[in-house]
Scaffold this active site. Structure first.
Site, PDB file in Angstrom:
ATOM      1  CD  GLU A  82      -2.562   1.073   2.694  1.00 40.05           C
ATOM      2  OE1 GLU A  82      -3.397   1.829   2.777  1.00 40.05           O
ATOM      3  OE2 GLU A  82      -2.261   0.380   3.504  1.00 40.05           O
TER       4      GLU A  82
ATOM      5  CE  LYS B 245      -8.745   0.620   2.636  1.00 37.99           C
ATOM      6  NZ  LYS B 245      -7.653   1.322   3.575  1.00 37.99           N
TER       7      LYS B 245
ATOM      8  CB  CYS C 276      -5.120  -1.015   4.769  1.00 39.75           C
ATOM      9  SG  CYS C 276      -4.643  -0.583   6.308  1.00 39.75           S
TER      10      CYS C 276
END
Length: 531
Positions: free
Chosen positions: A283, A344, A394
């Site tokens: 990320e 995301k 994440c």
């Protein structure tokens, strides 16, 4: 003779201390300090202590109090590392950072306090089995509320302690929340007040027999997976991976004079030199927007993969002020004219979007925060070497029901999950171990491997049985070269129903149990018309 209610309300300070200690044990069971390993038996023992404290007949106010103490201690002890991000990296004064962690834990603990107050009102005292199911149901409803309301924060759900235990066999059917329901029900079943020692012994033996049976089921599950692999249609061939762990210090990561040039140099060199079918950088490995990079930087990396036999997936922010920004992954491969892109979907409150009325709080911290755009729920995977590779970024891997949405269309169902993370915000803490166990639970639920590419750890490969097959030490700058075997075929029962209905079957099941408990209790307390 002391009345039951009087005996149950004696020594409230001692019982409060027990709730406090049990909550701490619940937190430790998720990742034991020192080893970082989950301890399923400690989680079961801690929930049993809570069950003993609130077993009928306890007044609802006491049940709520003990539940609130237990849950606040458990949650604060689980995500205490938020203090590091707010104080060490965010510059928030230590007392305020402590208060913020406690406030969040207390707010989320209110779900459990309310659930146990409801349990005290509804539990049918004369029916031990239904009482145990009711306790499991209120626990399940509290876990579901914490995991979904206000965008959800399910970190540290009780079921994660069982990723190595006998209850792991249930993950493919009911998921992590279902495991939490079973532990709560078993805990209450084993501690309910009985009339004789023989009845107590029977309850314990029943609980132990259930755990033993689930352990056997877990062993048989692994054998069945191996048998299916040998008799089903051929699986996609394994691919080699290069997972890049840059270990860029968080306090330098976005600094133009230190962390940014270090990240740009190291990742460019690693991306071009790594020898593997698929190279993966974590990320925000590239901490700048494409338009902020030197001309030719990103184009050079893209050309390297478009003209070779390798593919790459790279974490990078995308967007502009007009269209908005996204926390994204881009991918390149031979023969693909348009770069693969994943945005995301499930954003982090305060980190990637600022909830209404809380801008004052984020302005107190020196952290690069912003309001990002959300990606779609079920985005297409990247197709490479016969694999369907599905990214998540994440803490998106906390939301199994959202990953399950990708199984709605069998031809696009993932064969490999890849998690892109940077939890350097939380230092060298148990957050790294806890996140690894979360990814392992997703592998168990879907029976698909989960690959983890992170900035500081845990960079690892998890197979379809939830076992870590490759891992590199945390807080090191290195490349993990590994192999992963993707998995194709029918989805697990959990993936099947969660892809269609999300978590609603669990909500509905728990509610039906509580309605049955209420009706049973009402029937038992209704005055008799005879005589």
């Amino acid at each position: 003779m002391i009345a039951p209610t009087t005996a149950r309300t004696a020594n409230p300070w001692v019982r409060g201390a027990l709730a406090l200690c049990a909550g701490g044990a619940q937190a430790a069971s998720l990742a034991w300090p020192g080893s970082g390993q989950p301890l399923w038996w400690l989680q079961l023992a801690s929930i049993a202590v809570l069950a003993w404290l609130v077993r009928p007949p306890v007044p609802w106010r006491q049940a709520a109090r003990y539940g609130g103490i237990f849950a606040t201690t458990w949650l604060a002890g689980t995500f205490w590392w938020l203090f590091i991000s707010m104080h060490t990296y965010g510059g928030l004064a230590a007392p305020l950072a402590v208060l913020a962690v406690l406030a969040l834990a207390g707010f989320l603990a209110s779900y459990y306090a309310g659930a146990l107050a409801l349990f005290a009102q509804l539990a049918p005292r004369q029916h031990r089995g239904l009482t145990a199911l009711a306790f499991g149901s209120v626990w399940l409803l509290a876990e579901l509320a914490r995991g979904t309301w206000w965008t959800g924060f399910p970190w540290g759900a009780s079921g994660y302690a069982h990723v190595d235990g006998p209850l792991a066999a249930l993950a493919r059917t009911v998921g992590v929340y279902g495991i939490g329901f079973v532990t709560a029900a078993v805990g209450m079943l084993m501690v309910q007040t009985q009339r004789t020692d023989l009845h107590r012994l029977r309850a314990w033996l029943l609980g132990l027999a259930l755990l033993g049976g689930l352990g056997l089921l877990h062993w048989q599950r692994d054998c069945a997976i191996d048998l299916c692999a040998s008799t089903s249609a051929p699986q996609p061939p394994p691919i080699t991976l290069a997972l890049l762990q840059g270990n860029i210090p968080q306090d330098e990561k976005f600094q133009p004079g230190s962390g940014v040039p270090l990240a740009l140099r190291w990742y460019a060199r690693a991306l071009k030199s790594a020898q593997a079918d698929l190279v993966i950088a974590p990320e925000t490995a590239i901490p700048l927007l494409p338009q902020q990079l030197l001309p030719g930087y990103l184009e050079g990396l893209e050309q390297h993969y478009r003209s070779g036999a390798q593919a790459a997936l790279l974490g990078i922010p995308l967007g502009d002020m007009r269209q908005g920004y996204t926390n994204s992954v881009i991918g390149w491969q031979l023969g693909q004219q348009t770069a693969y892109r994943y945005d995301k979907h499930h954003l982090v409150p305060f980190g990637e979007f600022i909830p209404p009325l809380f801008k004052w709080f984020t302005e107190m911290m020196n952290i690069p925060l912003g309001d990002f755009n959300r990606g779609a729920l079920a985005q297409l995977p990247m197709h490479w070497r016969g694999q369907r590779i599905a990214p998540n970024i994440c803490y998106e891997d906390l939301f199994g029901e959202e990953l399950a949405a990708r199984f709605a269309h069998p031809t696009q169902a993932p064969t490999i999950f890849v998690n892109f993370s940077n939890i350097a915000w939380f230092g060298d803490s148990l957050a790294i171990d806890q996140h690894l166990h979360i990814s392992r639970m997703r592998a168990l639920e879907f029976e698909r491997p989960m690959v983890r590419a992170t900035n500081t750890g845990a960079t690892a490969v998890i197979d379809h049985r939830g076992k870590v097959t490759y891992q590199v030490p945390r807080l090191t700058r290195t490349i993990l070269t590994a192999q992963v075997q993707g998995r194709d075929g029918p989805p697990t029962p959990y993936a099947f129903w969660a892809a269609r209905w999300g978590l609603w079957p669990l909500w509905a099941g728990a509610t039906l149990v509580l309605l049955l408990a209420w009706r049973t209790q009402r029937s038992a307390t209704r005055p008799s018309l005879a005589g």
